[in-house]
Motif scaffolding. Structure first.
Motif, PDB file in Angstrom:
ATOM      1  N   PHE A 288      -9.412   9.792  -2.674  1.00  0.00           N
ATOM      2  CA  PHE A 288      -9.588   8.404  -2.249  1.00  0.00           C
ATOM      3  C   PHE A 288      -9.445   7.474  -3.452  1.00  0.00           C
ATOM      4  O   PHE A 288      -9.762   7.845  -4.590  1.00  0.00           O
ATOM      5  N   ARG A 289      -9.002   6.236  -3.187  1.00  0.00           N
ATOM      6  CA  ARG A 289      -9.111   5.155  -4.173  1.00  0.00           C
ATOM      7  C   ARG A 289     -10.132   4.150  -3.629  1.00  0.00           C
ATOM      8  O   ARG A 289      -9.977   3.637  -2.513  1.00  0.00           O
ATOM      9  N   LEU A 290     -11.162   3.868  -4.427  1.00  0.00           N
ATOM     10  CA  LEU A 290     -12.211   2.938  -4.022  1.00  0.00           C
ATOM     11  C   LEU A 290     -11.897   1.565  -4.605  1.00  0.00           C
ATOM     12  O   LEU A 290     -11.744   1.426  -5.831  1.00  0.00           O
ATOM     13  N   VAL A 291     -11.791   0.562  -3.761  1.00  0.00           N
ATOM     14  CA  VAL A 291     -11.428  -0.790  -4.198  1.00  0.00           C
ATOM     15  C   VAL A 291     -12.632  -1.711  -3.977  1.00  0.00           C
ATOM     16  O   VAL A 291     -12.990  -2.034  -2.841  1.00  0.00           O
ATOM     17  N   PRO A 292     -13.307  -2.144  -5.075  1.00  0.00           N
ATOM     18  CA  PRO A 292     -14.476  -3.025  -4.911  1.00  0.00           C
ATOM     19  C   PRO A 292     -14.080  -4.400  -4.376  1.00  0.00           C
ATOM     20  O   PRO A 292     -12.954  -4.873  -4.577  1.00  0.00           O
ATOM     21  N   ARG A 293     -15.001  -5.065  -3.686  1.00  0.00           N
ATOM     22  CA  ARG A 293     -14.802  -6.459  -3.286  1.00  0.00           C
ATOM     23  C   ARG A 293     -14.710  -7.317  -4.538  1.00  0.00           C
ATOM     24  O   ARG A 293     -15.362  -7.058  -5.550  1.00  0.00           O
ATOM     25  N   THR A 294     -13.903  -8.369  -4.461  1.00  0.00           N
ATOM     26  CA  THR A 294     -13.760  -9.257  -5.624  1.00  0.00           C
ATOM     27  C   THR A 294     -15.066  -9.967  -5.957  1.00  0.00           C
ATOM     28  O   THR A 294     -15.303 -10.319  -7.115  1.00  0.00           O
ATOM     29  N   ASP A 295     -15.936 -10.158  -4.961  1.00  0.00           N
ATOM     30  CA  ASP A 295     -17.207 -10.837  -5.214  1.00  0.00           C
ATOM     31  C   ASP A 295     -18.383  -9.854  -5.294  1.00  0.00           C
ATOM     32  O   ASP A 295     -19.539 -10.259  -5.280  1.00  0.00           O
ATOM     33  N   ALA A 296     -18.083  -8.554  -5.375  1.00  0.00           N
ATOM     34  CA  ALA A 296     -19.157  -7.560  -5.430  1.00  0.00           C
ATOM     35  C   ALA A 296     -19.891  -7.655  -6.771  1.00  0.00           C
ATOM     36  O   ALA A 296     -19.257  -7.894  -7.813  1.00  0.00           O
ATOM     37  N   PRO A 297     -21.209  -7.432  -6.792  1.00  0.00           N
ATOM     38  CA  PRO A 297     -21.985  -7.548  -8.030  1.00  0.00           C
ATOM     39  C   PRO A 297     -21.899  -6.286  -8.884  1.00  0.00           C
ATOM     40  O   PRO A 297     -22.896  -5.839  -9.458  1.00  0.00           O
ATOM     41  N   VAL A 298     -20.699  -5.683  -8.946  1.00  0.00           N
ATOM     42  CA  VAL A 298     -20.507  -4.496  -9.777  1.00  0.00           C
ATOM     43  C   VAL A 298     -19.162  -4.578 -10.485  1.00  0.00           C
ATOM     44  O   VAL A 298     -18.207  -5.163  -9.966  1.00  0.00           O
ATOM     45  N   THR A 299     -19.094  -3.966 -11.663  1.00  0.00           N
ATOM     46  CA  THR A 299     -17.811  -3.773 -12.331  1.00  0.00           C
ATOM     47  C   THR A 299     -17.278  -2.401 -11.921  1.00  0.00           C
ATOM     48  O   THR A 299     -18.046  -1.494 -11.584  1.00  0.00           O
ATOM     49  N   ALA A 300     -15.973  -2.246 -11.970  1.00  0.00           N
ATOM     50  CA  ALA A 300     -15.363  -0.984 -11.530  1.00  0.00           C
ATOM     51  C   ALA A 300     -15.809   0.178 -12.411  1.00  0.00           C
ATOM     52  O   ALA A 300     -16.112   1.269 -11.924  1.00  0.00           O
ATOM     53  N   ARG A 301     -15.858  -0.045 -13.720  1.00  0.00           N
ATOM     54  CA  ARG A 301     -16.236   1.037 -14.635  1.00  0.00           C
ATOM     55  C   ARG A 301     -17.679   1.482 -14.376  1.00  0.00           C
ATOM     56  O   ARG A 301     -17.976   2.679 -14.347  1.00  0.00           O
ATOM     57  N   TYR A 302     -18.576   0.497 -14.179  1.00  0.00           N
ATOM     58  CA  TYR A 302     -19.965   0.865 -13.907  1.00  0.00           C
ATOM     59  C   TYR A 302     -20.085   1.572 -12.553  1.00  0.00           C
ATOM     60  O   TYR A 302     -20.824   2.553 -12.419  1.00  0.00           O
TER      61      TYR A 302
END
Length: 388
Positions: A288-302
């Motif tokens: 799978f590739r997980l794509v965070p929401r642009t306004d999500a309170p997380v960084t991709a690396r974290y």
């Protein structure tokens, strides 16, 4: 070899005589799996009654333990040196070569078993119809250079010093890897489900591929091995057939979070953060590739680091399902229910900076290890060609 070392057969015992835990009156037995490229691994031992073990079958420092029978040519002939006293013996599919120290220096002798010349010789001798075996004569007749003892010791000191540099660098690489795990924020006050953090989960596709990796300019499809070690390994790929049309929406890019949706129970849900990647690599259907929401309170690396935490991995394994005999698989729906801790963004950004710095140091250390490996191979070749 027969002129400078004694061959000793392994301990023969019935399966019913072996247990997996030590007890008084029993002796640990090494098997082929305990022989590694970096020495003897004293794990997964079996224990047999000590009455089965002859005194000469007990391992001594300087002994070379060799796998002499295996269904795999990559295993038969593998050898490791006994570096220090250990209270153990070895099984029937192994042998020990015990160097005669009045003829050959034990360290010089041990280094010979890492040479391509040795591997080529034993692989040719051992090849069989189904089970590959090394006979007593096969080992006795192996030829190796035998300079005077003082010269052997000089050569061994040079090779020992070069090998010690490699050992130290590997230790620093392990420490840097542990540092990356240690800097992940623990017990953040806020918990969130993945479904609240992700815009979408993308599935890949597995077109028909070659068995070899893609070469420069070719399209390739990642294998599960690209994410199975918790570190992105783009070399783990298969070249796509030229007749197949690549799906450009599935190209792996820097900044991606990749997660194994199907694997063994231990490895299902393993994830990686893609810091950089070669071009023309595609997402397979098992990742799978997980794509965070642009306004999500997380960084991709974290987010990827949080997914790699033991308690989160445990959640994923619990949610994975599969029919009897098949590999566990986690669905998108179940994955979205996984809960992770979400610290403040400023904490995550500090983590990202520290993680990126540790990653750079790790890459530099690995490049240095590759240089040391090349140096050691060159010294080794020269040593046993009489040129060192």
């Amino acid at each position: 070899m027969g002129d400078v070392a004694e061959q000793i057969r392994g301990v023969t015992f019935a399966k019913a005589d072996a247990i997996s835990e030590p007890e008084p009156g029993r002796t640990a037995i090494l098997r082929a799996g305990n022989i590694t490229d970096r020495g003897l691994a004293l794990r997964d031992l079996v224990y047999v009654p000590s009455t089965r073990v002859a005194e000469r079958q007990r391992l001594r420092p300087g002994d070379i333990v060799i796998a002499t029978s295996s269904g795999s040519l990559s295993v038969v002939g593998k050898a490791s040196r006994v570096e220090a006293p250990i209270d153990a013996a070895f099984g029937a599919f192994l042998k020990v070569l015990r160097p005669r120290q009045d003829r050959i220096d034990p360290s010089y002798f041990a280094h010979y078993f890492q040479t391509p010349a040795y591997r080529h010789r034993v692989s040719a001798a051992a090849a069989g119809a189904s089970i590959n075996n090394l006979r007593t004569a096969d080992l006795d007749e192996v030829e190796l250079p035998l300079p005077p003892l003082d010269e052997q010791r000089r050569i061994a000191r040079i090779l020992d010093a070069a090998d010690d540099l490699r050992v130290r660098r590997r230790r620093s690489i392990n420490a840097l890897g542990q540092l990356g795990e240690a800097i992940v924020p623990t017990s953040p006050p806020t918990q969130a489900q993945l479904g609240d953090l992700l815009d979408r989960i993308e599935s890949g596709r597995s077109p028909v591929c070659e068995t070899r990796p893609a070469e420069s300019g070719e399209w390739g499809v990642l294998k599960l091995g690209a994410v199975s070690s918790s570190e992105y390994r783009p070399s783990e790929n298969k070249a796509m057939l030229s007749a197949e049309v690549p799906d450009h929406d599935l190209v792996v890019a820097a900044g991606d979070i990749l997660l194994a949706r199907k694997n063994t129970l231990e490895l299902v849900g393993t994830s990686v953060f893609v810091s950089s990647t070669p071009p023309r690599l595609l997402l397979p259907d098992l990742i799978f590739r997980l794509v965070p929401r642009t306004d999500a309170p997380v960084t991709a690396r974290y987010l990827q680091a949080a997914l790699a935490q033991p308690e989160v991995r445990h959640q994923i394994r619990r949610l994975a399902g599969g029919s009897a005999g098949s590999m566990p698989n986690i669905s998108k729906t179940r994955l979205l229910t996984v809960s992770i801790g979400v610290p403040p963004l400023e904490v995550q950004k500090r983590f990202d900076e520290a993680s990126e710095a540790a990653g750079r140091r790790l890459r530099d250390a690995r490049e240095h290890l590759a240089q040391l490996d090349a140096l050691f191979a060159s010294l080794q070749q020269r040593a046993f060609a009489g040129e060192l």
